[in-house]
Every structure is written in structure tokens, then in C-alpha cells.
Design an enzyme around this catalytic site. Structure first.
Site, PDB file in Angstrom:
ATOM      1  N   VAL A 112       0.891  -1.138   0.545  1.00 16.16           N
ATOM      2  CA  VAL A 112      -0.231   0.023   0.188  1.00 16.16           C
ATOM      3  C   VAL A 112       0.694   1.843   0.321  1.00 16.16           C
ATOM      4  CG1 VAL A 112      -1.774  -0.731   1.325  1.00 16.16           C
ATOM      5  CG2 VAL A 112      -0.336  -0.040   2.400  1.00 16.16           C
ATOM      6  N   HIS A 152      -4.379  -4.537  -2.257  1.00 15.22           N
ATOM      7  CA  HIS A 152      -5.278  -3.942  -0.416  1.00 15.22           C
ATOM      8  C   HIS A 152      -5.212  -2.501  -0.280  1.00 15.22           C
ATOM      9  CE1 HIS A 152      -3.250  -7.908   0.519  1.00 15.22           C
ATOM     10  NE2 HIS A 152      -4.400  -8.582  -0.096  1.00 15.22           N
ATOM     11  N   CYS A 201     -20.396   9.785   3.159  1.00 14.84           N
ATOM     12  CA  CYS A 201     -20.909   9.958   1.269  1.00 14.84           C
ATOM     13  C   CYS A 201     -19.875   8.985   0.743  1.00 14.84           C
ATOM     14  CB  CYS A 201     -20.176  11.265   0.860  1.00 14.84           C
ATOM     15  SG  CYS A 201     -18.684  12.424   0.760  1.00 14.84           S
ATOM     16  N   ASN A 234      12.624 -14.055  -2.929  1.00 16.75           N
ATOM     17  CA  ASN A 234      12.609 -14.502  -2.106  1.00 16.75           C
ATOM     18  C   ASN A 234      14.077 -14.184  -0.502  1.00 16.75           C
ATOM     19  OD1 ASN A 234      11.344 -14.531   1.210  1.00 16.75           O
ATOM     20  ND2 ASN A 234       9.763 -14.187   0.032  1.00 16.75           N
TER      21      ASN A 234
END
Ligand code: APR
Length: 257
Positions: free
Chosen positions: A109, A125, A136, A226
């Protein structure tokens, strides 16, 4: 300096990528670690010292929105102070090579892929840059400027981070696009994710065609990047175990030479 990852595996990864028409990438917190953004599940990670229920669920926000905003404002301040690393830049360079045949699906994010210039980015995400009004419904890009501990919308409604929390659904249209990209790719590159959070991690069996999503075409080749083996490793045809800020630029260099 010797590469920390296995060289024959790198050669295989380059060969597979060189043949690919469509490439999909799934990234997680590890790709931003070398920028200075903490991952979640490391011993000094973001979930250490925080209860997920308190700061990353709708009920936690209902109970104590100030605590949740404190957590997210601290994350926003952290990300404001950092820059994309060579791993982000390498993924941007890959998009230049494959153009419309390249989709970057990220669980992150932090907005660092976009900051590096990646264009076809699916933030499944959500984003620390955006707020959503519980009154609203308006979604606004606020950048990473500091916000109050109880920020309010112009309509008077309470604002929340536009982040997908635990127990929440992913944004439907973005998730559909991610599924389509995983389904259609020849190569899925899985970078810096522990692959334990679903449905994000289910993109891996979808690409590999070990799910019931679609069984018409042959499955994609899965390449994992990784520091360590993960839940994704059982699907990985090629494993590049080293820091993504070194492995990905090396891949790009070898692809272009
Ligand atoms: N290079 C490559 N991989 C790395 C690096 C690095 N420099 N540093 C860490 N990693 C790897 C770790 O080994 C680990 O497998 O990144 C992974 C980070 O895993 P998590 O902390 O679990 O993060 P992520 O997989 O993105 O979490 C998924 O869970 O908490 C939720 O919504 C949140 O999007 C997040 C989701």
C-alpha cells in the site's frame, strides 16, 4: 561479489522470461524492505507489537479510530521518507520490455511501484495515499501529508484509510483484473511475499492452473524471488533466493544483454 542466489536458477529464469509473451508479477512487503519499509511478519515487523484486530480490522477501527489513524499516519510518515529501490526500478524496466503484456499486482500500500514509474499496477490491498469517507463514500488521494488522528470529510463523515483490512473483500474490479492477468500470463514472478494472505496468494495456483479457475491453457512458469522459501515455494519452478533489490536488476541486465 558473489551473488547470494543460485546462478543456474538465474539462467533458467532468464530463459523462461525471454520466451514469455505475458508476464504477471505479484509483490509483497519484501520488495520494499530495502527501501526501509518494514515487512509485516518479520520479528521486527509491523505486526510485532500491534494486534492485527486492533489496527487492521473494521471492528478495530470502530473501537478506536484514533489508534488506527496513529498507526497509519506513522506508516504514511515512514513511506514519505523513503524512495523506490533497485527492485522497484527493475520491475519498471520489465514493463518497458513487455508493455501491455505486463501486469504488476501488488499487496503493498506504499505506492513505491508507481513512484518508480510502473504504470500497470493493481493495488489489491489499497493505498496509504488515499482516504475513504464512511459517510459519502468519496475516495480522495491525499498523498502522504500528515492527517489528524480523527480526520473528517467535508461532508462531516469520518475518514478511514482506503486500505483493505482483514475480514474485508478486495476491490472487485481490481481483483478481477488481477485474476485475469494471473490466468493469462506465461510467467508469474512472485516477489517478496510470504504468500500466506488470501485471496492474494491464490493468484499463484491460478497462474499455475492448479485451481479450478480455468483449465484450458497450460499453466504459467512460477519464479519466486525471496530471501527464504515461503508458502509460494511449492508452486515455484524457479527459485531465486536473495534480496529482490539485487536479484531483479540482475534479471533485467541479463535479459537485455
Ligand atoms: N528481498 C526479497 N524478499 C524479502 C526481502 C528482500 N529484501 N525482505 C523480506 N523479504 C520477504 C520475506 O522473506 C517474507 O517472505 O518478504 C516477505 C514479507 O512477508 P510479509 O511480511 O508476510 O508481507 P506480505 O507477504 O506482503 O504480507 C501480505 O498481509 O499483513 C497483510 O495486508 C498485509 O499486504 C499484506 C499481506
Amino acid at each position: 561479489m558473489e551473488p547470494e542466489f543460485d546462478d543456474p536458477e538465474l539462467t533458467r529464469a532468464v530463459a523462461v522470461l525471454a520466451q514469455a509473451r505475458r508476464v504477471c508479477v505479484l509483490t509483497g512487503a519484501g520488495v520494499s524492505a530495502e527501501s526501509g519499509v518494514p515487512t509485516f511478519r518479520a520479528s521486527d515487523g509491523l505486526w510485532e507489537g500491534h494486534r492485527i484486530e486492533d489496527v487492521a480490522t473494521p471492528s478495530g477501527f470502530r473501537k478506536d479510530p484514533g489508534l488506527v489513524w496513529k498507526f497509519y499516519n506513522a506508516r504514511r510518515a515512514n513511506v514519505k521518507a523513503v524512495s523506490p529501490n533497485p527492485g522497484h526500478h527493475a520491475l519498471r524496466a520489465m514493463e518497458d520490455r513487455w508493455g501491455g503484456g505486463f501486469t504488476l499486482v501488488t499487496q503493498n500500500v506504499d505506492g513505491l511501484h508507481k513512484a518508480a514509474g510502473s504504470r500497470n499496477v493493481l493495488e489489491i490491498h489499497g493505498s496509504l495515499h488515499r482516504t475513504r469517507c464512511l459517510g459519502c463514500g468519496e475516495v480522495q488521494d491525499r498523498g502522504l501529508e500528515p492527517l489528524a488522528d480523527h480526520p473528517l470529510c467535508e461532508c462531516g463523515g469520518r475518514l478511514r484509510p482506503d486500505i483493505v483490512w482483514f475480514h474485508e473483500s478486495l476491490p472487485e474490479d481490481i481483483w478481477e483484473q488481477a485474476l485475469r492477468a494471473a490466468d493469462a500470463c506465461n510467467v508469474l514472478l512472485v516477489v517478496g511475499t510470504s504468500a500466506v494472505v488470501h485471496p492474494a496468494a491464490s493468484l499463484i495456483p491460478v497462474a499455475k492452473r492448479r485451481s479450478s479457475w480455468n483449465n484450458v491453457r497450460p499453466g504459467a512458469t512460477v519464479i519466486e524471488v525471496n530471501l527464504t522459501r515461503t508458502e509460494a515455494s511449492e508452486y515455484a519452478d524457479v527459485g531465486l533466493y536473495g534480496p529482490s533489490g539485487r536479484v531483479l536488476p540482475e534479471l533485467v541486465d541479463r535479459l537485455s544483454s
